[in-house]
Design a protein around this motif. Structure first.
Motif, PDB file in Angstrom:
ATOM      1  N   LEU A  80       0.620  -1.001   0.099  1.00 16.84           N
ATOM      2  CA  LEU A  80      -0.057  -0.080   0.151  1.00 16.84           C
ATOM      3  C   LEU A  80       0.928   1.171  -0.122  1.00 16.84           C
ATOM      4  N   ARG A  83       1.528   1.945  -3.585  1.00 16.93           N
ATOM      5  CA  ARG A  83       0.367   2.257  -4.396  1.00 16.93           C
ATOM      6  C   ARG A  83      -0.487   3.611  -4.018  1.00 16.93           C
ATOM      7  N   LEU A  84      -0.336   3.997  -2.614  1.00 17.37           N
ATOM      8  CA  LEU A  84      -1.153   5.233  -2.386  1.00 17.37           C
ATOM      9  C   LEU A  84      -0.177   6.227  -1.599  1.00 17.37           C
ATOM     10  N   ARG A  87       0.157  10.575  -2.892  1.00 18.96           N
ATOM     11  CA  ARG A  87      -0.916  11.068  -3.675  1.00 18.96           C
ATOM     12  C   ARG A  87      -1.452  12.762  -3.106  1.00 18.96           C
ATOM     13  N   GLU A  90      -7.150  12.472  -2.000  1.00 21.80           N
ATOM     14  CA  GLU A  90      -7.552  11.221  -0.990  1.00 21.80           C
ATOM     15  C   GLU A  90      -8.062  10.174  -1.850  1.00 21.80           C
ATOM     16  N   VAL A  91      -7.633   9.001  -1.863  1.00 19.47           N
ATOM     17  CA  VAL A  91      -8.052   7.834  -2.675  1.00 19.47           C
ATOM     18  C   VAL A  91      -8.521   6.634  -1.325  1.00 19.47           C
ATOM     19  N   GLU A 108      -9.052   0.858  -6.554  1.00 16.27           N
ATOM     20  CA  GLU A 108      -9.113   2.163  -6.138  1.00 16.27           C
ATOM     21  C   GLU A 108     -10.653   2.588  -6.505  1.00 16.27           C
ATOM     22  N   ARG A 111     -12.222   8.495  -5.427  1.00 20.79           N
ATOM     23  CA  ARG A 111     -11.295   9.496  -5.267  1.00 20.79           C
ATOM     24  C   ARG A 111     -11.987  10.803  -4.675  1.00 20.79           C
ATOM     25  N   HIS A 140      -7.015   3.566   2.511  1.00 22.62           N
ATOM     26  CA  HIS A 140      -6.952   5.092   1.978  1.00 22.62           C
ATOM     27  C   HIS A 140      -5.819   5.703   2.517  1.00 22.62           C
ATOM     28  N   ASN A 141      -5.570   6.896   1.760  1.00 22.79           N
ATOM     29  CA  ASN A 141      -4.429   7.675   1.999  1.00 22.79           C
ATOM     30  C   ASN A 141      -4.910   8.777   2.682  1.00 22.79           C
TER      31      ASN A 141
END
Length: 191
Positions: A80, A83-84, A87, A90-91, A108, A111, A140-141
């Motif tokens: 993760l 991947r996140l 950014r 927020e995803v 994902e 968004r 989520h980020n």
């Protein structure tokens, strides 16, 4: 003697399409330099930007992890973070797993903006059933870089967990990704 660049296409469309990316091999003159090129909209290659290299690396890593068992929060966190992390928005996504906790898919799903995103449990359930998933991990980020879960994150996790239970899908964890830090709800006892 010039070497031919190696190419590849990690998109799923296959066929005789020219590669999305090309790598120049090191030369005797410059043995430590490898340049990654990406194809632009006109079909010409140009040197890749750092962001594009990271996106490609995340895509390749994701393809490699599909079908592998995610047995610990640390396994998930490594995946993760790539991947996140970093950014600007927020995803919110899900890892869909089978009974043996092997990754079926990572998607994902939502968004958002700099400080939030709308998440719909119905869509999570729909995707879990389409993947025939036995378990789900929410992710989520936080674009702020602070991975500390908010009260809203905790409430959402409870709502999604209850909704997934109605269709016999287990919620194993919820990860929040910040700058270099990943927080696991299950490790914190929040699940």
């Amino acid at each position: 003697m010039s070497q031919t660049p190696r190419g590849g296409d990690i998109s799923r469309n296959g066929g005789g399409v020219s590669p999305r990316w090309v790598v120049d091999q090191p030369t005797r003159r410059n043995p430590l330099t490898i340049t990654l090129y990406v194809r632009n909209g006109c079909g010409r290659y140009r040197p890749a930007e750092e962001r594009e290299v990271l996106e490609l690396a995340a895509e390749l890593l994701g393809a490699r992890v599909i079908g592998e068992a995610l047995n610990s929060p640390r396994d998930c966190a490594e995946f993760l973070r790539t991947r996140l992390g970093r950014r600007e928005h927020e995803v919110f996504g899900c890892l869909f797993l089978d009974n043996r906790h092997r990754l079926l898919a990572f998607e994902e799903l939502f968004r958002g903006t700099l400080n939030g995103t709308a998440v719909y449990p119905r869509e999570i359930i729909k995707r879990a059933l389409e993947h025939n998933a036995a378990a789900v991990i929410l992710v989520h980020n936080h674009p702020s870089g602070v991975a500390e879960p908010s009260r809203a994150d905790e409430l959402l996790t409870t709502r999604v967990k209850e909704a997934l239970q109605l269709v016999d899908v287990r919620l194993l964890d919820h990860f929040v990704v910040g700058d270099g830090e990943v927080v696991s709800f299950s490790e914190r006892g929040l699940l």
